[in-house]
Write an enzyme that holds these catalytic residues in place. Structure first.
Site, PDB file in Angstrom:
ATOM      1  N   TYR A 109      20.375 -33.916-129.446  1.00 51.29           N
ATOM      2  CA  TYR A 109      19.991 -32.448-129.047  1.00 51.29           C
ATOM      3  C   TYR A 109      20.728 -32.241-127.586  1.00 51.29           C
ATOM      4  CZ  TYR A 109      15.945 -34.780-126.739  1.00 51.29           C
ATOM      5  OH  TYR A 109      14.931 -35.465-125.837  1.00 51.29           O
ATOM      6  N   LYS A 148      20.087 -34.684-120.996  1.00 52.97           N
ATOM      7  CA  LYS A 148      20.976 -35.491-121.903  1.00 52.97           C
ATOM      8  C   LYS A 148      22.451 -34.709-121.875  1.00 52.97           C
ATOM      9  CE  LYS A 148      18.341 -38.946-123.187  1.00 52.97           C
ATOM     10  NZ  LYS A 148      18.895 -40.370-123.010  1.00 52.97           N
ATOM     11  N   ARG A 176      16.071 -43.207-109.986  1.00 54.21           N
ATOM     12  CA  ARG A 176      16.111 -42.136-109.266  1.00 54.21           C
ATOM     13  C   ARG A 176      16.462 -42.094-107.907  1.00 54.21           C
ATOM     14  NH1 ARG A 176      10.287 -40.077-111.518  1.00 54.21           N
ATOM     15  NH2 ARG A 176      10.014 -42.269-111.327  1.00 54.21           N
ATOM     16  N   ARG A 189       5.373 -41.082-126.859  1.00 57.72           N
ATOM     17  CA  ARG A 189       5.648 -39.783-126.067  1.00 57.72           C
ATOM     18  C   ARG A 189       5.914 -38.518-126.896  1.00 57.72           C
ATOM     19  NH1 ARG A 189       6.989 -43.908-122.974  1.00 57.72           N
ATOM     20  NH2 ARG A 189       5.868 -44.234-120.860  1.00 57.72           N
TER      21      ARG A 189
HETATM   22  C1  HXC Z   1       3.196 -31.647-119.265  1.00 56.10           C
HETATM   23  C2  HXC Z   1       3.624 -33.529-117.784  1.00 56.10           C
HETATM   24  C3  HXC Z   1       3.392 -34.313-118.992  1.00 56.10           C
HETATM   25  C4  HXC Z   1       2.867 -33.811-120.107  1.00 56.10           C
HETATM   26  C5  HXC Z   1       3.766 -35.856-117.117  1.00 56.10           C
HETATM   27  N1  HXC Z   1       4.002 -34.308-116.885  1.00 56.10           N
HETATM   28  N2  HXC Z   1       3.255 -35.813-118.333  1.00 56.10           N
HETATM   29  N3  HXC Z   1       3.538 -32.238-117.963  1.00 56.10           N
HETATM   30  N4  HXC Z   1       2.929 -32.552-120.208  1.00 56.10           N
HETATM   31  N5  HXC Z   1       2.623 -34.695-121.224  1.00 56.10           N
HETATM   32  C6  HXC Z   1       4.422 -33.808-115.461  1.00 56.10           C
HETATM   33  C7  HXC Z   1       3.151 -34.451-114.264  1.00 56.10           C
HETATM   34  O1  HXC Z   1       1.906 -33.640-114.410  1.00 56.10           O
HETATM   35  C8  HXC Z   1       3.936 -34.093-113.286  1.00 56.10           C
HETATM   36  O2  HXC Z   1       4.054 -32.781-112.664  1.00 56.10           O
HETATM   37  C9  HXC Z   1       5.280 -34.517-113.551  1.00 56.10           C
HETATM   38  O3  HXC Z   1       5.263 -34.305-114.989  1.00 56.10           O
HETATM   39  C10 HXC Z   1       5.569 -35.923-113.321  1.00 56.10           C
HETATM   40  O4  HXC Z   1       4.571 -36.990-114.015  1.00 56.10           O
HETATM   41  P1  HXC Z   1       4.302 -38.248-113.518  1.00 56.10           P
HETATM   42  O5  HXC Z   1       3.246 -38.781-114.566  1.00 56.10           O
HETATM   43  O6  HXC Z   1       4.003 -38.302-112.155  1.00 56.10           O
HETATM   44  O7  HXC Z   1       5.728 -38.885-113.601  1.00 56.10           O
HETATM   45  P2  HXC Z   1       5.970 -40.334-113.628  1.00 56.10           P
HETATM   46  O8  HXC Z   1       4.826 -41.410-113.296  1.00 56.10           O
HETATM   47  O9  HXC Z   1       7.308 -40.758-113.070  1.00 56.10           O
HETATM   48  O10 HXC Z   1       6.227 -40.872-115.207  1.00 56.10           O
HETATM   49  C11 HXC Z   1       7.469 -40.383-115.938  1.00 56.10           C
HETATM   50  C12 HXC Z   1       7.257 -39.919-117.416  1.00 56.10           C
HETATM   51  C13 HXC Z   1       6.666 -41.008-118.297  1.00 56.10           C
HETATM   52  C14 HXC Z   1       8.583 -39.547-117.932  1.00 56.10           C
HETATM   53  C15 HXC Z   1       6.151 -38.670-117.095  1.00 56.10           C
HETATM   54  O11 HXC Z   1       6.510 -40.771-119.571  1.00 56.10           O
HETATM   55  C16 HXC Z   1       7.520 -42.350-118.258  1.00 56.10           C
HETATM   56  O12 HXC Z   1       7.238 -43.118-117.321  1.00 56.10           O
HETATM   57  N6  HXC Z   1       8.216 -42.407-119.053  1.00 56.10           N
HETATM   58  C17 HXC Z   1       9.321 -43.622-119.283  1.00 56.10           C
HETATM   59  C18 HXC Z   1       9.643 -43.956-120.532  1.00 56.10           C
HETATM   60  C19 HXC Z   1       9.909 -42.864-121.668  1.00 56.10           C
HETATM   61  O13 HXC Z   1       9.627 -41.807-121.289  1.00 56.10           O
HETATM   62  N7  HXC Z   1      10.401 -43.015-122.701  1.00 56.10           N
HETATM   63  C20 HXC Z   1      10.994 -42.145-123.717  1.00 56.10           C
HETATM   64  C21 HXC Z   1      12.270 -42.083-123.879  1.00 56.10           C
HETATM   65  S1  HXC Z   1      12.641 -41.399-125.319  1.00 56.10           S
HETATM   66  P3  HXC Z   1       3.131 -32.070-111.742  1.00 56.10           P
HETATM   67  O14 HXC Z   1       3.569 -30.737-111.268  1.00 56.10           O
HETATM   68  O15 HXC Z   1       1.827 -32.250-112.308  1.00 56.10           O
HETATM   69  O16 HXC Z   1       2.955 -33.220-110.612  1.00 56.10           O
HETATM   70  C22 HXC Z   1      13.946 -40.334-125.289  1.00 56.10           C
HETATM   71  C23 HXC Z   1      14.057 -40.002-126.656  1.00 56.10           C
HETATM   72  C24 HXC Z   1      15.203 -38.794-127.257  1.00 56.10           C
HETATM   73  O17 HXC Z   1      14.132 -39.814-124.487  1.00 56.10           O
HETATM   74  C25 HXC Z   1      15.442 -38.411-128.656  1.00 56.10           C
HETATM   75  C26 HXC Z   1      14.440 -38.788-129.672  1.00 56.10           C
HETATM   76  C27 HXC Z   1      14.842 -38.377-130.892  1.00 56.10           C
HETATM   77  P1  NAP Z   2      11.803 -46.695-123.822  1.00 54.88           P
HETATM   78  O1  NAP Z   2      11.297 -48.022-124.408  1.00 54.88           O
HETATM   79  O2  NAP Z   2      10.687 -45.825-123.229  1.00 54.88           O
HETATM   80  O3  NAP Z   2      13.092 -47.100-122.869  1.00 54.88           O
HETATM   81  C1  NAP Z   2      12.996 -46.321-121.662  1.00 54.88           C
HETATM   82  C2  NAP Z   2      13.258 -47.308-120.511  1.00 54.88           C
HETATM   83  O4  NAP Z   2      13.711 -46.495-119.125  1.00 54.88           O
HETATM   84  C3  NAP Z   2      12.001 -47.897-120.211  1.00 54.88           C
HETATM   85  O5  NAP Z   2      12.296 -49.286-120.297  1.00 54.88           O
HETATM   86  C4  NAP Z   2      11.532 -47.462-118.815  1.00 54.88           C
HETATM   87  O6  NAP Z   2      10.989 -48.762-117.968  1.00 54.88           O
HETATM   88  C5  NAP Z   2      12.841 -47.052-118.332  1.00 54.88           C
HETATM   89  N1  NAP Z   2      12.705 -46.032-117.250  1.00 54.88           N
HETATM   90  C6  NAP Z   2      12.012 -44.935-116.988  1.00 54.88           C
HETATM   91  N2  NAP Z   2      12.078 -44.348-115.949  1.00 54.88           N
HETATM   92  C7  NAP Z   2      12.924 -45.164-115.222  1.00 54.88           C
HETATM   93  C8  NAP Z   2      13.116 -45.149-113.625  1.00 54.88           C
HETATM   94  N3  NAP Z   2      12.856 -43.869-112.700  1.00 54.88           N
HETATM   95  N4  NAP Z   2      13.971 -46.414-113.310  1.00 54.88           N
HETATM   96  C9  NAP Z   2      14.301 -47.090-114.137  1.00 54.88           C
HETATM   97  N5  NAP Z   2      14.256 -47.283-115.453  1.00 54.88           N
HETATM   98  C10 NAP Z   2      13.083 -46.395-115.914  1.00 54.88           C
HETATM   99  O7  NAP Z   2      12.421 -45.885-124.887  1.00 54.88           O
HETATM  100  P2  NAP Z   2      13.802 -46.057-125.880  1.00 54.88           P
HETATM  101  O8  NAP Z   2      13.481 -45.178-127.104  1.00 54.88           O
HETATM  102  O9  NAP Z   2      14.201 -47.485-126.167  1.00 54.88           O
HETATM  103  O10 NAP Z   2      14.917 -45.171-125.070  1.00 54.88           O
HETATM  104  C11 NAP Z   2      15.898 -45.665-124.791  1.00 54.88           C
HETATM  105  C12 NAP Z   2      17.226 -44.620-124.641  1.00 54.88           C
HETATM  106  O11 NAP Z   2      17.694 -44.321-126.098  1.00 54.88           O
HETATM  107  C13 NAP Z   2      16.940 -43.600-123.814  1.00 54.88           C
HETATM  108  O12 NAP Z   2      18.083 -43.212-123.016  1.00 54.88           O
HETATM  109  C14 NAP Z   2      16.522 -42.373-124.706  1.00 54.88           C
HETATM  110  O13 NAP Z   2      16.734 -41.212-124.654  1.00 54.88           O
HETATM  111  C15 NAP Z   2      17.542 -42.909-125.909  1.00 54.88           C
HETATM  112  N6  NAP Z   2      17.049 -42.335-127.243  1.00 54.88           N
HETATM  113  C16 NAP Z   2      16.245 -42.893-128.027  1.00 54.88           C
HETATM  114  C17 NAP Z   2      15.877 -42.339-129.221  1.00 54.88           C
HETATM  115  C18 NAP Z   2      14.798 -43.231-130.073  1.00 54.88           C
HETATM  116  O14 NAP Z   2      14.507 -42.598-131.177  1.00 54.88           O
HETATM  117  N7  NAP Z   2      14.298 -44.023-129.857  1.00 54.88           N
HETATM  118  C19 NAP Z   2      16.583 -41.498-129.944  1.00 54.88           C
HETATM  119  C20 NAP Z   2      17.693 -40.836-129.155  1.00 54.88           C
HETATM  120  C21 NAP Z   2      17.841 -41.317-127.803  1.00 54.88           C
HETATM  121  P3  NAP Z   2       9.677 -48.398-116.772  1.00 54.88           P
HETATM  122  O15 NAP Z   2       8.903 -47.474-117.233  1.00 54.88           O
HETATM  123  O16 NAP Z   2       9.553 -49.981-116.609  1.00 54.88           O
HETATM  124  O17 NAP Z   2      10.595 -47.853-115.735  1.00 54.88           O
END
Ligand code: HXC
Ligand code: NAP
Length: 293
Positions: A157, A172, A76, A209
């Protein structure tokens, strides 16, 4: 289905290449890093958690004998991304490929979300991809370096939209637009831009998640997929290896779906007929033919 003993591409297919993978410490990013290393590439993995990156780097180096550079970077923040590029260039001298895999996501009814929640997901997924693509692309263009590749990880999606993951769907979709736009604009610089749209591939990050607790049993992702199963990581890493390699040199602006047919099943109006018992089809056919009389 068994995992094949070897990857799809021949040994050494990525020799001499340096590839940066955002989100490379975990999940699909980590699996892609392993595959690229086995094909001879040097890899830089980056995310926010340096401890996770270092552990992954050590494990991958041990497993493959390759070289992995772990760099902490919040995608970011463009300042972090500039520093990432500098560190990669210092370590390896050049960079050939960028995989924008880092993502953030969680399920929630949209009316429960704050603007900050939207900003967070769009910040990681869309702005993170933009920041990295811009920094690496500008560098390649300024140096006149050609045969470079950007590979974005989007999802199906991006074009259908999806409730309950709306920030992610918006972000996305933006990544998809970026992919197709730059594929044309930057082709003249020798930069190809492609994307992969995965269906369900089990990873800890996504499953925790998107299917927390008992939801994982209640909403079995395999049942949504015509092929009746979720994806295996080697299936995605073979595709990613191909798209990041020179073998895919004429593929540009493509988004390759790898989802066992999942999104089309949701789209086709009569796909619900799959629930009809096979034995019923004789009766149904008689009824339909009977309408003539
Ligand atoms: C509602 C939520 C929430 C929840 C967070 N927020 N979780 N709101 N429901 N479950 C809100 C918080 O209250 C806050 O807003 C804002 O979002 C930011 O939250 P933080 O926890 O401060 O953010 P951060 O520490 O940066 O963490 C980011 C994150 C976390 C996205 C929330 O889950 C993360 O670090 N994710 C990284 C890995 C990840 O998500 N992997 C999955 C990718 S899977 P306020 O207003 O309260 O401050 C994927 C698959 C796609 O993409 C397709 C699948 C088939
Ligand atoms: P994942 O293991 O949670 O991977 C997400 C990665 O992003 C983590 O390593 C996380 O590491 C990193 N990340 C999150 N916030 C970041 C930030 N601000 N800066 C740098 N790195 C950050 O999930 P995954 O399933 O492997 O997903 C990988 C990719 O595939 C994603 O683009 C997801 O949307 C896509 N995808 C996955 C699925 C599925 O079924 N798994 C389906 C469709 C698409 P840190 O928390 O250490 O930063």
């Amino acid at each position: 289905m068994m995992e094949p003993a070897q990857g799809m591409l021949r040994d050494g297919a990525l020799d001499g290449k340096t590839i940066v993978i955002t989100g490379g410490g975990t999940g699909l990013g980590r699996s892609m890093a392993g595959a690229f290393l086995r094909l001879g590439a040097k890899v830089c993995i980056t995310s926010r958690k340096l401890d996770v990156l270092k552990a992954t780097a050590a494990e991958l180096e041990k497993a493959t004998g390759g070289t992995v550079l772990p760099v902490a970077c919040d995608v970011r923040k463009w300042q972090d991304v500039d520093r990432l590029l500098e560190e990669v260039l210092t370590a390896f001298g050049h960079v050939d490929g960028l995989v924008n895999d880092a993502a953030g996501n969680f399920i929630s009814p949209t009316e429960r979300l704050s603007p900050k929640a939207f900003e967070t997901i769009i910040g990681i997924v869309l702005m993170g991809t933009v920041n990295c693509t811009l920094a690496f692309g500008k560098h390649w263009i300024a140096k006149g370096e050609r045969d470079r590749t950007v590979l974005n990880i989007t999802t199906t999606y991006a074009w259908t939209g999806s409730g309950y993951v709306v920030p992610s769907a918006c972000a996305k979709a933006g990544v998809l637009a970026l992919t197709r736009s730059l594929a044309v604009e930057w082709a003249k610089y020798g930069i190809r831009t492609n994307a992969i749209a995965p269906g369900p591939f089990p990873t800890k990050g996504a499953w925790q998640r998107l299917l927390p607790g008992e939801m994982v049993e209640r909403f079995d992702m395999a049942k949504r997929v015509p092929l009746g199963r979720v994806g295996m990581h080697h299936e995605l890493t073979d595709l990613a290896s191909y798209l990041i390699s020179p073998y895919s040199g004429y593929i540009n602006g493509e988004v390759v779906t790898i989802d066992g047919g999942e999104w089309l099943k949701g789209a086709g109006q009569f796909n619900m007929l799959e629930m009809v018992e096979p034995a019923m089809w004789d009766t149904i056919e008689r009824m339909v033919r009977g309408t003539k009389a």
